[in-house]
Design a protein around this motif. Sequence first.
Motif, PDB file in Angstrom:
ATOM      1  N   THR A 283      -1.942  10.666  -1.502  1.00 42.67           N
ATOM      2  CA  THR A 283      -0.758   9.638  -1.095  1.00 42.67           C
ATOM      3  C   THR A 283       0.543   9.891  -2.032  1.00 42.67           C
ATOM      4  O   THR A 283       1.441  10.218  -1.115  1.00 42.67           O
TER       5      THR A 283
ATOM      6  N   LEU B 125      -1.025  -5.954   0.079  1.00 42.40           N
ATOM      7  CA  LEU B 125      -1.065  -4.866  -1.242  1.00 42.40           C
ATOM      8  C   LEU B 125      -0.507  -5.216  -2.509  1.00 42.40           C
ATOM      9  O   LEU B 125      -0.931  -4.806  -3.562  1.00 42.40           O
TER      10      LEU B 125
ATOM     11  N   PHE C 131       0.757   0.623  -2.465  1.00 41.47           N
ATOM     12  CA  PHE C 131      -0.413   1.216  -2.276  1.00 41.47           C
ATOM     13  C   PHE C 131      -0.609   2.063  -3.551  1.00 41.47           C
ATOM     14  O   PHE C 131      -1.793   2.035  -4.153  1.00 41.47           O
TER      15      PHE C 131
ATOM     16  N   TRP D  26      -0.978   7.479   2.821  1.00 42.52           N
ATOM     17  CA  TRP D  26      -0.316   6.245   3.198  1.00 42.52           C
ATOM     18  C   TRP D  26      -0.031   6.158   4.760  1.00 42.52           C
ATOM     19  O   TRP D  26      -0.520   4.915   5.113  1.00 42.52           O
TER      20      TRP D  26
ATOM     21  N   SER E 288       5.232   3.523   0.344  1.00 48.20           N
ATOM     22  CA  SER E 288       3.729   3.646  -0.153  1.00 48.20           C
ATOM     23  C   SER E 288       3.507   3.011  -1.551  1.00 48.20           C
ATOM     24  O   SER E 288       2.687   3.176  -2.015  1.00 48.20           O
TER      25      SER E 288
ATOM     26  N   VAL F  24      -1.730  -0.215  -6.342  1.00 46.14           N
ATOM     27  CA  VAL F  24      -3.078  -0.457  -6.380  1.00 46.14           C
ATOM     28  C   VAL F  24      -3.985   0.319  -6.739  1.00 46.14           C
ATOM     29  O   VAL F  24      -4.918   0.259  -7.470  1.00 46.14           O
ATOM     30  N   LEU F  25      -3.926   1.754  -6.316  1.00 48.87           N
ATOM     31  CA  LEU F  25      -4.642   2.918  -6.669  1.00 48.87           C
ATOM     32  C   LEU F  25      -4.579   3.074  -8.020  1.00 48.87           C
ATOM     33  O   LEU F  25      -5.648   3.419  -8.758  1.00 48.87           O
TER      34      LEU F  25
ATOM     35  N   ILE G 260      -3.228   4.470   5.945  1.00 47.63           N
ATOM     36  CA  ILE G 260      -3.523   3.062   5.833  1.00 47.63           C
ATOM     37  C   ILE G 260      -2.468   2.214   6.595  1.00 47.63           C
ATOM     38  O   ILE G 260      -2.824   1.101   7.417  1.00 47.63           O
TER      39      ILE G 260
ATOM     40  N   VAL H 158       0.869  -5.459   5.658  1.00 41.09           N
ATOM     41  CA  VAL H 158       0.226  -4.594   4.846  1.00 41.09           C
ATOM     42  C   VAL H 158       0.630  -4.548   3.382  1.00 41.09           C
ATOM     43  O   VAL H 158       0.078  -4.536   2.336  1.00 41.09           O
ATOM     44  N   ASN H 159       1.973  -4.214   3.251  1.00 39.19           N
ATOM     45  CA  ASN H 159       2.597  -4.019   1.848  1.00 39.19           C
ATOM     46  C   ASN H 159       2.613  -5.303   1.184  1.00 39.19           C
ATOM     47  O   ASN H 159       2.430  -5.464  -0.064  1.00 39.19           O
TER      48      ASN H 159
END
Length: 221
Positions: free
Chosen positions: A126, A39, A85, A19, A82, A88-89, A22, A35-36
């Motif tokens: 992450t 995401l 993110f 994280w 994080s 998303v992953l 990114i 960013v967040n």
Amino acid sequence: MPFVVDYNGQRFGKYPLGWPLILAIGVKLGLRSLVNPLLAGLGVWLTYRLGKRVLGDTVGLLAAGLTLTSPFFLINSGSLLSHPFGLVLSAGFALAWLNGFDQRDEPRRWLPTVIAGLALGILAFTRPLTAVAVGLPFGIHGIYLLIRGNWQTRWHVLTVGLLALAGGALNFGWQFLVTGDPFLNLTRYGGRTTRSDLARGWDEPSTATACTWLTSIPASV
């Protein structure tokens, strides 16, 4: 200090490096505060796609709506943590796995295989425990495919597993670089040092302090 480790004269974060890498891209581009939220939007869309893929459009819309109205989701989407993110992953991995392995007799495609492996591998770099929890049921399915599937299917399952293991192994490399010990768990070590600091006189944050911090997140970003 919470969230960081002081070790042999060095200071670094106690959490895995995925994280921060990114987030650093967003900082470099001057887009740290976006960013967040970006995401989070991608995570809602992937949640919809996953629900639609499994049980249809109505379930996809319901899943996306429940995600979008979750206080936990909204709080973390306005932070620098994080969790978006990870969403998303996780959703991206599940969707890619289903696209690659849901149909038993169809020819396997490499694109969903590689996406699934990379998503789970980056998640392991992450949020390692999240990766274990998310990957466990798919791992059981993967074992079944290794036993009952053809050689093409087996190669694809092994590719996902190897990419995921490679991502997890990066944690050991990072721990070795900063401490000289690949097996020194920085998260647990950082927790012990934080408790030690508290024992030396640091005050536990009060509920009022925590609430003040949470309500200041939107203004800070």
